[in-house]
Write an enzyme that holds these catalytic residues in place. Structure first.
Site, PDB file in Angstrom:
ATOM      1  N   TYR A 143       0.573  -1.107  -0.078  1.00 34.21           N
ATOM      2  CA  TYR A 143       0.004   0.122  -0.467  1.00 34.21           C
ATOM      3  C   TYR A 143       1.022   1.587  -0.110  1.00 34.21           C
ATOM      4  O   TYR A 143       0.371   2.331   0.123  1.00 34.21           O
ATOM      5  CB  TYR A 143      -0.995   0.078   0.998  1.00 34.21           C
ATOM      6  CG  TYR A 143      -2.525  -0.940   1.107  1.00 34.21           C
ATOM      7  CD1 TYR A 143      -3.518  -0.186   0.572  1.00 34.21           C
ATOM      8  CD2 TYR A 143      -2.092  -2.196   1.229  1.00 34.21           C
ATOM      9  CE1 TYR A 143      -4.270  -0.978   0.143  1.00 34.21           C
ATOM     10  CE2 TYR A 143      -3.214  -3.113   1.056  1.00 34.21           C
ATOM     11  CZ  TYR A 143      -4.385  -2.764   0.324  1.00 34.21           C
ATOM     12  OH  TYR A 143      -4.789  -3.331   0.507  1.00 34.21           O
ATOM     13  N   ASP A 153      -2.638 -17.737   4.428  1.00 36.67           N
ATOM     14  CA  ASP A 153      -3.452 -18.505   3.732  1.00 36.67           C
ATOM     15  C   ASP A 153      -3.777 -19.760   4.643  1.00 36.67           C
ATOM     16  O   ASP A 153      -5.445 -19.710   4.806  1.00 36.67           O
ATOM     17  CB  ASP A 153      -2.623 -19.101   2.374  1.00 36.67           C
ATOM     18  CG  ASP A 153      -1.402 -19.924   2.961  1.00 36.67           C
ATOM     19  OD1 ASP A 153      -0.230 -19.117   3.172  1.00 36.67           O
ATOM     20  OD2 ASP A 153      -1.507 -20.960   2.967  1.00 36.67           O
ATOM     21  N   LYS A 168       2.794 -14.107   6.034  1.00 40.62           N
ATOM     22  CA  LYS A 168       2.840 -14.727   5.132  1.00 40.62           C
ATOM     23  C   LYS A 168       4.877 -15.176   5.083  1.00 40.62           C
ATOM     24  O   LYS A 168       4.805 -15.361   3.923  1.00 40.62           O
ATOM     25  CB  LYS A 168       2.896 -14.620   3.775  1.00 40.62           C
ATOM     26  CG  LYS A 168       2.625 -15.366   2.283  1.00 40.62           C
ATOM     27  CD  LYS A 168       1.751 -16.667   2.372  1.00 40.62           C
ATOM     28  CE  LYS A 168       2.055 -17.806   1.837  1.00 40.62           C
ATOM     29  NZ  LYS A 168       1.548 -18.367   1.840  1.00 40.62           N
ATOM     30  N   ASP A 221      -6.289  -6.621   5.449  1.00 39.94           N
ATOM     31  CA  ASP A 221      -7.157  -6.011   3.466  1.00 39.94           C
ATOM     32  C   ASP A 221      -8.603  -6.971   3.516  1.00 39.94           C
ATOM     33  O   ASP A 221      -9.651  -7.103   3.951  1.00 39.94           O
ATOM     34  CB  ASP A 221      -6.276  -5.882   2.127  1.00 39.94           C
ATOM     35  CG  ASP A 221      -7.709  -4.655   1.771  1.00 39.94           C
ATOM     36  OD1 ASP A 221      -8.510  -5.361   2.717  1.00 39.94           O
ATOM     37  OD2 ASP A 221      -7.454  -4.195   0.877  1.00 39.94           O
TER      38      ASP A 221
END
Ligand code: NAP
Length: 398
Positions: free
Chosen positions: A147, A263, A214, A287
């Protein structure tokens, strides 16, 4: 007398009985949802002998029409001076100089936490069997990650220069005609986000904090976020919190801090949502996660949010949905997102009695089947009401 909210010497907000709070009505359905939400806020505050001195500031289409700018300096200054504000949804100008007004406000005021509590309210239609098991508070990093807007377009001279630099200096091969984006994740931003999440979890007697990342793939950004998060726990919170690795899942009376890969988290919030309590995560993960969780408890019409800098005291609370322009002025959409963003703001100001009254009245209204079109179409036997009637029903139940 109406007064500003100020920051005390210990870094806490000092809130007068009649605080001045700037608001942006919002574009599109902002004209429907803001005025009726304000009626709810005023009625709940009055019940506790309090009052808000609302002060309108302009942004978005209304600002552009009146001043020729999308985000006037006076608006930013009003939010800066009064510390706390609230806003309806804003149109993202297409082809304008500002990428997004919301992102601009967050960056200018360095609102590093995006706070999104997600819980179910009795009666709200949901696509899952046990929406009541979802009660998660997401702390999403709000200033970095993809972002940050550090991107170059495929084929542009900038992309070719960057590609050549990466080839010559780093030995990295990037295919010709590639768009390239940069993902910064700093120690400072990661630690202040996790610190805020820990303080919140402790203050609200929550059971656990999960660092979602992640890091198995993006080791030096997402993986570093996890490492820095655990460092905050051991360096600053060892009396009150403990990491999973240091207690093998038995935290005693301390707050348990664990981590999960992004995930897998998206699967587990569906299959065992009760295992997630407070979550701290990087910007893009946050998000995805907040929208996925919001869908489980009834979606966009009632998802609240706050953007906060806990150090400077600045906070801008907002509806998380957009302007839904096709419904603008029809007195139709659900004002729940702005109403619950207001309750989040009141909680943040220490007006917990005002906040909890609004939540109870909203919940009672929905439980009686009095809902706007978005819920009515998913419920059997509901009474569909207008936006203003829904807010009126909440006021009646305060
Ligand atoms: P949107 O305005 O959120 O609307 C998408 C759909 O969500 C609507 O068609 C409606 O679904 C549902 N919805 C939105 N608000 C609702 C409410 N209050 N009650 C019930 N349902 C609601 O998204 P968009 O159409 O993609 O974006 C429109 C504009 O908003 C764009 O300019 C975008 O940049 C901007 N935006 C602003 C913000 C913000 O200010 N925070 C956030 C996102 C987007 P149904 O049609 O199924 O009823």
């Amino acid at each position: 007398m109406a007064q500003r909210i100020t920051l005390g010497s210990g870094g806490e907000l000092e809130v007068p009985d009649e605080p001045i709070i700037p608001f942006i009505e919002g574009d599109g359905t902002g004209v429907d949802i803001w005025p009726v939400s304000r009626l709810v806020f005023d009625a709940a505050a009055a019940k506790h002998g309090k009052k808000v001195a609302w002060r309108e500031v302009l942004a978005g289409e209304k600002a552009f029409k009146e001043t020729g700018t999308w985000l006037p300096t006076e608006t930013v200054e009003a939010f800066r001076d009064h510390l706390i504000g609230i806003k309806g949804p804003l149109t993202t100008p297409v082809g304008g100089g500002i990428r997004s007004l919301n992102v601009a406000l967050r960056q200018i005021l360095d609102l590093y936490v995006c706070l999104r509590p997600v819980r179910w309210f009795t009666g709200v239609p949901s696509p899952v069997r046990h929406p009541e098991k979802v009660d998660v508070v997401i702390f999403r990093e709000n200033t970095e990650d993809v972002y940050a807007g550090l991107e170059v377009q495929a084929g542009s001279p900038e992309a070719e220069r960057l590609r050549a630099f990466l080839h010559d200096e780093m030995g990295w091969e990037i295919r010709p005609n590639s768009g390239i984006g940069i993902k910064p994740v700093s120690e400072m931003s990661s630690k202040r986000l996790v610190r805020a999440a820990l303080l919140y979890a402790l203050a609200h007697s929550r059971k656990s904090l999960t660092l979602v990342h992640k890091g198995n793939i993006q080791k030096f950004t997402e993986g570093a976020f996890r490492t820095w998060g655990y460092e905050v726990v051991s360096e600053e919170f060892s009396d009150t919190a403990v990491s999973w690795g240091d207690c093998e899942g038995n935290p005693g009376d301390k707050l348990l801090v664990k981590d999960a890969i992004a995930d897998i988290t998206l699967q587990q919030i569906l299959t065992r949502p009760e295992e997630f309590d407070v979550v701290a995560t990087t910007n893009l993960n946050g998000d995805y996660l907040s929208d996925a969780l919001a869908a489980q408890v009834g979606g966009i019409g009632i998802a609240p949010g706050g953007n906060i800098n806990y150090v400077t005291g600045h906070g801008v609370f907002e509806a998380t949905h957009g302007t839904a322009p096709k419904y603008a002025g029809l007195d139709m959409v659900n004002p729940g997102s702005v109403i619950l963003s207001g309750t989040l703001m009141f909680e943040h100001l220490g007006w917990t009695d005002v906040a909890s009254d609004i939540v109870k009245a909203l919940e009672a209204t929905i439980a009686e089947g009095i809902v706007t079109y978005d819920f009515a179409r998913l419920m059997d036997g509901a009474t569909e009401v207008k936006c203003s009637e829904f807010a009126g029903a909440i006021v009646d139940r305060l």
